[in-house]
Design an enzyme around this catalytic site. Sequence first.
Site, PDB file in Angstrom:
ATOM      1  N   SER A 241      -5.047 -61.572 -15.052  1.00  0.00           N
ATOM      2  CA  SER A 241      -4.188 -62.424 -15.891  1.00  0.00           C
ATOM      3  C   SER A 241      -3.923 -63.773 -15.232  1.00  0.00           C
ATOM      4  O   SER A 241      -3.910 -64.816 -15.902  1.00  0.00           O
ATOM      5  CB  SER A 241      -2.865 -61.714 -16.219  1.00  0.00           C
ATOM      6  N   HIS A 271      -5.908 -53.342 -16.343  1.00  0.00           N
ATOM      7  CA  HIS A 271      -4.888 -54.269 -15.799  1.00  0.00           C
ATOM      8  C   HIS A 271      -3.530 -53.851 -16.385  1.00  0.00           C
ATOM      9  O   HIS A 271      -3.136 -52.697 -16.259  1.00  0.00           O
ATOM     10  CB  HIS A 271      -5.332 -55.689 -16.161  1.00  0.00           C
ATOM     11  N   HIS A 318      -6.563 -49.630  -6.927  1.00  0.00           N
ATOM     12  CA  HIS A 318      -6.339 -51.077  -6.979  1.00  0.00           C
ATOM     13  C   HIS A 318      -7.535 -51.796  -6.368  1.00  0.00           C
ATOM     14  O   HIS A 318      -8.177 -51.275  -5.452  1.00  0.00           O
ATOM     15  CB  HIS A 318      -5.059 -51.469  -6.219  1.00  0.00           C
ATOM     16  N   ARG A 327       5.427 -52.338  -5.169  1.00  0.00           N
ATOM     17  CA  ARG A 327       6.112 -52.455  -6.465  1.00  0.00           C
ATOM     18  C   ARG A 327       6.380 -51.069  -7.032  1.00  0.00           C
ATOM     19  O   ARG A 327       7.380 -50.850  -7.714  1.00  0.00           O
ATOM     20  CB  ARG A 327       5.256 -53.290  -7.437  1.00  0.00           C
ATOM     21  N   ASP A 373       1.927 -49.738 -12.129  1.00  0.00           N
ATOM     22  CA  ASP A 373       2.052 -49.166 -13.463  1.00  0.00           C
ATOM     23  C   ASP A 373       2.345 -47.662 -13.470  1.00  0.00           C
ATOM     24  O   ASP A 373       2.674 -47.100 -14.506  1.00  0.00           O
ATOM     25  CB  ASP A 373       0.762 -49.437 -14.257  1.00  0.00           C
TER      26      ASP A 373
HETATM   27  N1  CMX Z   1      -9.213 -42.821 -11.486  1.00  0.00           N
HETATM   28  C1  CMX Z   1     -10.533 -42.449 -11.482  1.00  0.00           C
HETATM   29  N2  CMX Z   1     -11.503 -43.184 -10.902  1.00  0.00           N
HETATM   30  C2  CMX Z   1     -11.123 -44.308 -10.274  1.00  0.00           C
HETATM   31  C3  CMX Z   1      -9.782 -44.721 -10.201  1.00  0.00           C
HETATM   32  C4  CMX Z   1      -8.815 -43.935 -10.864  1.00  0.00           C
HETATM   33  N3  CMX Z   1      -7.539 -44.287 -10.896  1.00  0.00           N
HETATM   34  N4  CMX Z   1      -9.724 -45.883  -9.493  1.00  0.00           N
HETATM   35  C5  CMX Z   1     -11.003 -46.183  -9.150  1.00  0.00           C
HETATM   36  N5  CMX Z   1     -11.844 -45.243  -9.626  1.00  0.00           N
HETATM   37  C6  CMX Z   1     -13.309 -45.224  -9.558  1.00  0.00           C
HETATM   38  C7  CMX Z   1     -13.852 -46.467 -10.255  1.00  0.00           C
HETATM   39  O1  CMX Z   1     -13.882 -46.294 -11.658  1.00  0.00           O
HETATM   40  C8  CMX Z   1     -15.219 -46.589  -9.607  1.00  0.00           C
HETATM   41  O2  CMX Z   1     -16.071 -45.621 -10.196  1.00  0.00           O
HETATM   42  P1  CMX Z   1     -17.640 -45.933 -10.485  1.00  0.00           P
HETATM   43  O3  CMX Z   1     -18.216 -46.292  -9.155  1.00  0.00           O
HETATM   44  O4  CMX Z   1     -18.125 -44.662 -11.075  1.00  0.00           O
HETATM   45  O5  CMX Z   1     -17.665 -47.090 -11.439  1.00  0.00           O
HETATM   46  C9  CMX Z   1     -14.953 -46.158  -8.173  1.00  0.00           C
HETATM   47  O6  CMX Z   1     -13.741 -45.357  -8.216  1.00  0.00           O
HETATM   48  C10 CMX Z   1     -14.726 -47.319  -7.206  1.00  0.00           C
HETATM   49  O7  CMX Z   1     -13.695 -48.145  -7.721  1.00  0.00           O
HETATM   50  P2  CMX Z   1     -12.755 -48.973  -6.711  1.00  0.00           P
HETATM   51  O8  CMX Z   1     -13.625 -49.910  -5.964  1.00  0.00           O
HETATM   52  O9  CMX Z   1     -11.911 -48.029  -5.933  1.00  0.00           O
HETATM   53  O10 CMX Z   1     -11.786 -49.716  -7.701  1.00  0.00           O
HETATM   54  P3  CMX Z   1     -12.025 -51.100  -8.479  1.00  0.00           P
HETATM   55  O11 CMX Z   1     -11.616 -52.221  -7.589  1.00  0.00           O
HETATM   56  O12 CMX Z   1     -13.390 -51.156  -9.068  1.00  0.00           O
HETATM   57  O13 CMX Z   1     -11.004 -50.945  -9.693  1.00  0.00           O
HETATM   58  C11 CMX Z   1      -8.944 -50.443 -10.737  1.00  0.00           C
HETATM   59  C12 CMX Z   1      -9.614 -51.078  -9.520  1.00  0.00           C
HETATM   60  C13 CMX Z   1      -7.458 -50.736 -10.698  1.00  0.00           C
HETATM   61  C14 CMX Z   1      -9.550 -51.090 -12.009  1.00  0.00           C
HETATM   62  C15 CMX Z   1      -9.208 -48.915 -10.723  1.00  0.00           C
HETATM   63  O14 CMX Z   1      -8.601 -48.352  -9.583  1.00  0.00           O
HETATM   64  C16 CMX Z   1      -8.724 -48.203 -11.971  1.00  0.00           C
HETATM   65  O15 CMX Z   1      -9.473 -48.131 -12.952  1.00  0.00           O
HETATM   66  N6  CMX Z   1      -7.447 -47.667 -11.969  1.00  0.00           N
HETATM   67  C17 CMX Z   1      -6.865 -47.068 -13.149  1.00  0.00           C
HETATM   68  C18 CMX Z   1      -6.351 -48.150 -14.095  1.00  0.00           C
HETATM   69  C19 CMX Z   1      -5.120 -48.824 -13.534  1.00  0.00           C
HETATM   70  O16 CMX Z   1      -4.187 -48.177 -13.094  1.00  0.00           O
HETATM   71  N7  CMX Z   1      -5.083 -50.159 -13.606  1.00  0.00           N
HETATM   72  C20 CMX Z   1      -3.889 -50.938 -13.225  1.00  0.00           C
HETATM   73  C21 CMX Z   1      -4.061 -51.785 -11.966  1.00  0.00           C
HETATM   74  C22 CMX Z   1      -2.820 -52.575 -11.677  1.00  0.00           C
HETATM   75  C23 CMX Z   1      -2.606 -53.680 -12.684  1.00  0.00           C
HETATM   76  O17 CMX Z   1      -3.412 -54.621 -12.707  1.00  0.00           O
HETATM   77  O18 CMX Z   1      -1.658 -53.614 -13.480  1.00  0.00           O
END
Ligand code: CMX
Length: 438
Positions: A241, A271, A318, A327, A373
């Site tokens: 964002s 996000h 994250h 947070r 979150d």
């Molecule tokens: N549940 C299941 N799998 C997850 C996960 C979770 N909470 N977090 C990461 N992973 C997976 C990824 O999908 C990725 O899988 P693939 O290799 O199969 O594609 C792998 O683990 C590696 O990911 P990462 O490098 O650890 O995480 P990223 O930097 O790519 O992504 C984030 C970060 C936040 C998008 C991810 O942790 C996620 O999807 N979390 C759940 C959604 C969430 O809570 N988002 C809110 C973030 C805070 C905000 O911005 O408000």
Amino acid sequence: MKELKSLFQEKTQHVQKDLKDILKNHGDLQVDTVVLRQVIGGMRGIKSMFSETSLLDPIDGIKFRGYSIPELRDSLPKSSRGDEPLPEGLFWLMLTGEVPSQSQVEGLADDWEKRSQVPEHTYRMIDSLPLDTHPMTQFSMAIASMQTESVFAKKYAEGISKMKYWDPMYEDVMNLIARLPHIAAYIYRRVYHDNKQIKADESLDWAANFAHMLGNNDEEFQDLMRLYLTIHADHEGGNASAHTTHLVGSTLSDAYYSLSAGMNALAGPLHGLANQEVIKFIFAMLDEIGTKTPTDEQVSKFIHKTLDEGRVIPGYGHAVLRQPDPRFTAQKKFSEKHLKEDDLIQVVWQLFRLVPDILDGLGKVKNPWPNVDAHSGAILVHYGIKEYTFYTVLFGVSRALGVLSNLCWARALGLPLERPKSVNLEWIKNYITENTNS
Ligand code: CMX
């Protein structure tokens, strides 16, 4: 056009395979100052943005102008009716680098109150949308609809010198922040409370007045809103964002266009929308298990099932953090003080005990810990805000403080148009051939 669709699918499968192989075999190959993994992998960790308002450390979490969240809670001015910091104070700190005095935040709250008149056509525009339009869509469109008021756009059209861009940007930013709680509360009351609107109470601070317009005058809830609107405000410049707001602003689009775009980024489930996804996930779990107080075994089973279905556990993980999000911890502390006995809060803490080990066990998740979150929804439900499709709007009102102070800085410093370089698969393959033995 079935042919086009299936052709497209076939092509993506080839490129997917190529990129996977490239990442496996050449992910660490240097390209200029970065490596191929970063070129393909969402630019993780590339230092290529300037942002004064906050800095994110993977272990210590966010620091706003050098202040951690616990330090903010100690140092920023508070309302005489609460223990949590006033978000007005955080905005002042982010914009100037200085902790304001009590009278300075009161002056800022007064100024925002004077600027808070939302144009009539914005309300009419919101009213024209179907009631089931997602609140984030209504919010983003409402922000864009106020662009008619942009001082920056007007001054630019008149031919203002670039040395003075910051001034009309500052005016737009202040007007926008002043109006956001009014728009957000209007959407909330329209969608979930039969459009029974509540008039602002000018005697209240920015967050408490927002709580009041949402329909809750409980002092504890007002204090929660002060905390909520403070901790969600900024997470340095590269989050989606903030980055979107900055990118759009870098074209000299005004604050209305820029923030509206930033809110569209916040509306994604990876996000800000994760806050609604978390509570949806918890409700679905409790519903399926058939109890408000599930056992660890039942919860673990549900988590594994979700992962097996190829879904993420919302509220966990994250892109930068590698520890529980401060947070999250701030909200946990608030809950330990006020909401210890709440069943839903207990489930949030149960997930905190169970999810990290399970995610760790997958062997690929870089950060198994909760993010901001993971906690917020259960607290909001406790205070009667059960309509979770509204949650990301609350996040958005807060996030505006950070991204809009950054916009003021960007125009004051004359930061240029953003224009990174992209490369295609052919370029990457040629690069690998020229720079390796393969
Ligand atoms: N549940 C299941 N799998 C997850 C996960 C979770 N909470 N977090 C990461 N992973 C997976 C990824 O999908 C990725 O899988 P693939 O290799 O199969 O594609 C792998 O683990 C590696 O990911 P990462 O490098 O650890 O995480 P990223 O930097 O790519 O992504 C984030 C970060 C936040 C998008 C991810 O942790 C996620 O999807 N979390 C759940 C959604 C969430 O809570 N988002 C809110 C973030 C805070 C905000 O911005 O408000």
